[in-house]
Scaffold this active site. Structure first.
Site, PDB file in Angstrom:
ATOM      1  N   SER A 126       0.849  -1.187  -0.305  1.00 32.22           N
ATOM      2  CA  SER A 126      -0.110   0.109   0.138  1.00 32.22           C
ATOM      3  C   SER A 126       0.824   1.245  -0.104  1.00 32.22           C
ATOM      4  O   SER A 126       1.712   1.456  -0.847  1.00 32.22           O
ATOM      5  CB  SER A 126      -0.850  -0.103   1.163  1.00 32.22           C
ATOM      6  OG  SER A 126      -2.029   0.996   1.185  1.00 32.22           O
ATOM      7  N   GLU A 223      -2.342  -3.077  -7.709  1.00 34.05           N
ATOM      8  CA  GLU A 223      -3.357  -3.362  -7.269  1.00 34.05           C
ATOM      9  C   GLU A 223      -3.632  -1.831  -6.261  1.00 34.05           C
ATOM     10  O   GLU A 223      -2.862  -0.913  -6.417  1.00 34.05           O
ATOM     11  CB  GLU A 223      -3.265  -4.322  -6.245  1.00 34.05           C
ATOM     12  CG  GLU A 223      -2.154  -3.979  -5.001  1.00 34.05           C
ATOM     13  CD  GLU A 223      -2.774  -3.140  -3.667  1.00 34.05           C
ATOM     14  OE1 GLU A 223      -3.827  -2.992  -3.362  1.00 34.05           O
ATOM     15  OE2 GLU A 223      -1.813  -2.300  -3.178  1.00 34.05           O
ATOM     16  N   HIS A 288      -4.827  -5.421  -1.040  1.00 37.28           N
ATOM     17  CA  HIS A 288      -5.764  -5.106  -0.051  1.00 37.28           C
ATOM     18  C   HIS A 288      -6.825  -6.211   0.160  1.00 37.28           C
ATOM     19  O   HIS A 288      -7.550  -5.966   0.992  1.00 37.28           O
ATOM     20  CB  HIS A 288      -6.556  -3.734  -0.213  1.00 37.28           C
ATOM     21  CG  HIS A 288      -5.313  -2.771   0.133  1.00 37.28           C
ATOM     22  ND1 HIS A 288      -4.682  -2.372  -0.961  1.00 37.28           N
ATOM     23  CD2 HIS A 288      -5.359  -1.643   0.963  1.00 37.28           C
ATOM     24  CE1 HIS A 288      -4.016  -1.173  -0.406  1.00 37.28           C
ATOM     25  NE2 HIS A 288      -4.186  -1.026   0.554  1.00 37.28           N
TER      26      HIS A 288
END
Length: 318
Positions: A126, A223, A288
């Site tokens: 992330s 992602e 995630h």
């Protein structure tokens, strides 16, 4: 006239740090958003249960007095990360959680001192994508795109924990990565060096000291979370217009949690990536979503979109 740029060299494999053995010290830091105390304690307990000497750095539980989305002052977050990296007794550095803030600490780190400390394991995803890119470009270091110690996915999903444990301690057992949901968005097979992470961080990295000019020869992992389809379109278009995707070998797509109906997201991914002429696999199972695979960055690998697999040619860690 401005001379035409010369040919861009393809990505090359990066230096792999050593695997973790029983008793290895793992330092948990918070370079991004704040982590709840009970979650950090639970994450440390999991790592200790694997036979690792897990410790939290002094500012891991800090909260910025003005910006509630930051885990303490920029200088303190950077100080923890650098102190952990430069400590000869520390074998790995694991992020406590994502959120936002890693970009604010990258330029506060003494990269000369960190290079002198040698290669170590770095884990996160992330917001930590900014740090993965910095470690790759400033230190030539392979890293692990994997769960954070204080994040819900790590604490609640046994398969997510198992993937990280194997990657850290038995990396030769994690050579073939795949997911029951993985399928080809664009069929084919390709070889390259793994790179990437969170789409929004890669886009925001453009034009910075750690913004790459090319990913030629790369197997790009992408992602994100909480981004509507039009935003995904905008960020992919930005990467395309910047030339970052020219010469890619292939693309592996992970989860798009909270990004709207997947059919709409999929249509954007096909539209923006389908014209690259390279294999693209979707829903490979990292990011995630739940569960989430730990995927090495900076290692040679083979992407087989038809089989829905990413096979690393060497173990992620030595």
């Amino acid at each position: 006239m401005v001379p035409a740029p010369g040919p861009v060299a393809p990505l090359v494999p990066l230096t792999r740090p050593e695997r973790l053995r029983p008793g290895a010290r793992v330092a948990v830091v918070s370079p991004s958003g704040p982590v709840r105390e009970e979650r950090l304690a639970a994450g440390l307990a999991v790592l200790r249960g694997w036979g690792l000497d897990a410790v939290a750095l002094p500012h891991a539980l800090d909260r910025h007095p003005g910006a509630r989305y930051l885990a303490g002052a920029d200088e303190d977050r950077a100080r923890d990360l650098q102190a952990a990296w430069c400590d000869p007794d520390v074998d790995a550095v694991v992020c406590a959680r994502g959120g936002y803030g890693a970009q604010r600490v990258v330029d506060l780190l003494d990269w000369d001192a960190m290079r002198a400390a040698g290669p170590k394991v770095f884990v996160g995803f992330s917001d930590a994508t900014a740090l993965h890119e910095a470690f790759a470009l400033r230190m030539g270091l392979a890293t692990l795109h994997g769960p954070m110690a204080g994040a819900a996915g790590f604490l609640e999903e046994a398969a997510t924990r198992a993937s990280l444990r194997v990657a850290l301690t038995e990396p030769e057992a994690a050579r073939v990565l795949g997911s029951p949901t993985a399928r080809p968005l664009v069929p084919g097979r390709a070889r390259g060096v793994t790179v990437g992470g969170c789409l929004s961080l890669l886009a925001s990295n453009l034009g910075t000291p750690d913004g790459r000019a090319s990913l030629r020869g790369g197997l790009l992992l992408l992602e994100d979370v909480g981004e509507e389809p039009y935003r995904i379109d905008r960020m992919l278009t930005q990467l395309l217009r910047a030339g970052l995707l020219d010469g890619l070998a292939g693309v592996a797509l992970g989860s798009w949690a909270e990004c709207g109906p997947y059919g709409e997201v999929r249509a954007v991914l096909r539209d923006r990536l389908g014209g690259l002429g390279v294999p693209v696999v979707e829903e490979l199972g990292f990011g995630h979503g739940a569960p989430a695979l730990t995927v090495p960055l900076g290692v040679p690998a083979v992407l087989d979109a038809d089989a829905g697999t990413l096979t690393v040619e060497v173990p992620a860690l030595r």
